[in-house]
Design an enzyme around this catalytic site. Structure first.
Site, PDB file in Angstrom:
ATOM      1  N   HIS A   1       0.831  -1.203   0.000  1.00 24.64           N
ATOM      2  CA  HIS A   1       0.000   0.000   0.000  1.00 24.64           C
ATOM      3  C   HIS A   1       0.867   1.256   0.000  1.00 24.64           C
ATOM      4  O   HIS A   1       0.547   2.249  -0.669  1.00 24.64           O
ATOM      5  CB  HIS A   1      -0.914  -0.024   1.227  1.00 24.64           C
ATOM      6  CG  HIS A   1      -1.732   1.203   1.395  1.00 24.64           C
ATOM      7  ND1 HIS A   1      -1.446   2.157   2.348  1.00 24.64           N
ATOM      8  CD2 HIS A   1      -2.826   1.661   0.731  1.00 24.64           C
ATOM      9  CE1 HIS A   1      -2.322   3.136   2.279  1.00 24.64           C
ATOM     10  NE2 HIS A   1      -3.173   2.866   1.304  1.00 24.64           N
TER      11      HIS A   1
ATOM     12  N   GLU B   1       2.194   1.934  -3.407  1.00 24.14           N
ATOM     13  CA  GLU B   1       1.120   2.511  -4.228  1.00 24.14           C
ATOM     14  C   GLU B   1       1.023   4.017  -4.014  1.00 24.14           C
ATOM     15  O   GLU B   1       0.814   4.792  -4.952  1.00 24.14           O
ATOM     16  CB  GLU B   1      -0.202   1.836  -3.873  1.00 24.14           C
ATOM     17  CG  GLU B   1      -1.425   2.414  -4.565  1.00 24.14           C
ATOM     18  CD  GLU B   1      -2.584   2.649  -3.621  1.00 24.14           C
ATOM     19  OE1 GLU B   1      -3.104   3.778  -3.589  1.00 24.14           O
ATOM     20  OE2 GLU B   1      -2.958   1.697  -2.907  1.00 24.14           O
ATOM     21  N   HIS B   2       1.185   4.465  -2.765  1.00 24.16           N
ATOM     22  CA  HIS B   2       1.160   5.898  -2.474  1.00 24.16           C
ATOM     23  C   HIS B   2       2.394   6.604  -3.030  1.00 24.16           C
ATOM     24  O   HIS B   2       2.290   7.665  -3.649  1.00 24.16           O
ATOM     25  CB  HIS B   2       1.098   6.118  -0.954  1.00 24.16           C
ATOM     26  CG  HIS B   2      -0.278   6.156  -0.399  1.00 24.16           C
ATOM     27  ND1 HIS B   2      -0.823   7.273   0.187  1.00 24.16           N
ATOM     28  CD2 HIS B   2      -1.238   5.200  -0.324  1.00 24.16           C
ATOM     29  CE1 HIS B   2      -2.055   7.015   0.591  1.00 24.16           C
ATOM     30  NE2 HIS B   2      -2.327   5.748   0.305  1.00 24.16           N
TER      31      HIS B   2
ATOM     32  N   GLU C   1      -4.410   7.764   7.470  1.00 23.19           N
ATOM     33  CA  GLU C   1      -5.350   6.814   6.871  1.00 23.19           C
ATOM     34  C   GLU C   1      -5.585   5.635   7.815  1.00 23.19           C
ATOM     35  O   GLU C   1      -6.723   5.153   7.966  1.00 23.19           O
ATOM     36  CB  GLU C   1      -4.806   6.326   5.526  1.00 23.19           C
ATOM     37  CG  GLU C   1      -5.775   5.467   4.742  1.00 23.19           C
ATOM     38  CD  GLU C   1      -5.221   5.042   3.383  1.00 23.19           C
ATOM     39  OE1 GLU C   1      -5.910   4.256   2.699  1.00 23.19           O
ATOM     40  OE2 GLU C   1      -4.114   5.485   3.008  1.00 23.19           O
TER      41      GLU C   1
END
Length: 419
Positions: free
Chosen positions: A47, A50-51, A127
């Protein structure tokens, strides 16, 4: 639906569906890796990668990435799941090559700038906190962790704040070097684009991508169990789960149909019995999640904590009915029509079409004709639905509760109810 497929020399697959009557193209890069492919010490790295790729590549900084796409009216985004990481865009047909250039750079040449990384770590930590603050969100993390205890598949997609803050450029590059390889990736497009032209675009940008991955995917073994967490919230979150089916299981379609009959919409048994007749819940539904080696079936509800003791016996009764009694022709036909309609309606979207053809390649190593899927749905009979229910509900339950809990059925009580 005509799917064209080309495999480059390095093993990278390029799949397209041409729709010349449209003015746009949806395209993306699907990588067969996610949190289920991580070791415990780097949980959340899929993740975070991906950022970070959006924060700069060899050709563009973060602002240029956004401007290059948005200046021509397009949009781009990404997501990470337990087994997939996806970068995608939708553009006018004339700008498809620009979008591919941006997406390919994410995979081929991210810079992982140290200053940008410091800032993005805190974005991801926020997040994580947001997920933790949302009971209807975090309960699914607890649920997965309980169903797949001490396994990558059970861990959070986001990771923990401490782990995210420990990541550096070296760890990200090492992870991409082992998990991002041609054999593990599909580049797909649907819309107004020629297959041969798209293949050339991809080959020019990704033809030198390393061919083979070097990581080993951990086994996915359903364990089941119990997780209870007391938290001062207005509505209790209740999840009851069972061992499910993987993508390749012979009961894949019968389980999907059984799930829809049991809890797939306002006409489903659970919704009608629990919400409409008894008023015990605001939300109740069943779902089935499939993975490459495993799967899970679940029933979710949000309700007042004092109603849990009344809710669980009703769920158990509905489970026993669908195990022991043939479903009606009306129910079976209704759900088949719903499933077929959902599939066909989704394919009207170019974005959904690109997603479907990429996932077929990654999960099945072939493109499955829609006619074949429809035929398999049509062939499911009452005995198949009962067989699916017996297979699912014969497994050890996963029981997850979150809320201001006082009195509720124990794990042992629930286990007896559903047997």
């Amino acid at each position: 639906m005509q799917v064209d497929l080309t495999t480059l020399k390095n093993g990278l697959r390029v799949a397209t569906v041409e729709r010349p009557q449209t003015e746009t193209v949806s395209l993306g890069i699907w990588v067969n890796t996610g949190s289920a492919c991580e070791t415990a010490d780097v949980n959340g790295i899929s993740h975070f990668v991906e950022h970070m790729v959006f924060k700069g590549t060899a050709k563009r900084n973060s602002l240029q990435i956004s401007e290059d796409i948005e200046n021509v009216g397009g949009h781009t985004n990404a997501y990470t799941s337990r087994e997939f990481t996806v970068f995608y865009a939708k553009m006018l047909k004339a700008d498809a090559e620009l979008a591919l250039d941006v997406l390919a750079d994410f995979v081929m040449a991210p810079t992982f700038d140290a200053e940008e990384m410091v800032k993005e770590k805190e974005v991801v930590v926020q997040e994580i906190k947001q997920t933790n603050d949302d009971p209807s969100d975090i309960v699914f993390d607890y649920f997965n962790e309980t169903a797949y205890k001490n396994q990558p598949l059970g861990r959070s997609i986001l990771g923990t704040a401490d782990l995210v803050r420990s990541f550096d450029a070296e760890k990200l590059r090492k992870y991409m070097s082992s998990n991002y390889a041609a054999e593990n990736i599909v580049v797909a497009a649907a819309g107004n684009i020629k297959h041969a032209e798209f293949v050339k675009m991809v080959e020019a940008r990704m033809g030198n991508l390393r061919a083979k991955t070097t990581y080993q995917k951990a086994a996915q073994i359903y364990t089941g169990g119990e997780f209870i967490k007391v938290r001062d919230i207005e509505q209790a979150q209740v999840l009851l789960g069972f061992n499910g089916v993987d993508y390749h299981h012979e009961l894949y379609y019968p389980v999907s149909i059984m799930s829809s009959i049991l809890g797939g919409g306002m006409s489903s048994r659970l919704y009608q019995e629990i919400r409409e007749k008894r008023g015990l819940v605001y939300t109740v539904y069943s779902f089935t999640n499939s993975h490459t080696q495993s799967g899970m079936f679940g029933v979710y509800a949000g309700l007042n904590q004092e109603e849990i003791k009344n809710y669980m016996p009703v769920v158990a009764d509905e489970i026993k009915k669908i195990i022991n009694e043939p479903v009606s022709d009306k129910e079976l036909n209704r759900v088949k029509v719903q499933l077929k309609a959902n599939i066909l309606m989704a394919l009207e979207s170019s974005s959904s079409t690109a997603e479907v053809i990429a996932r077929h390649q990654l999960c099945h190593n072939r493109n499955i004709p829609i006619e074949e899927i429809v035929e398999k749905i049509e062939k499911v009979g009452k005995d198949d639905v009962m067989k699916a229910a017996q297979y699912i509900f014969n497994s050890k339950p996963t029981y997850t509760l979150l809320g201001n809990l006082e009195k509720y059925p124990s794990y042992e009580d629930v286990e007896k109810m559903v047997k």
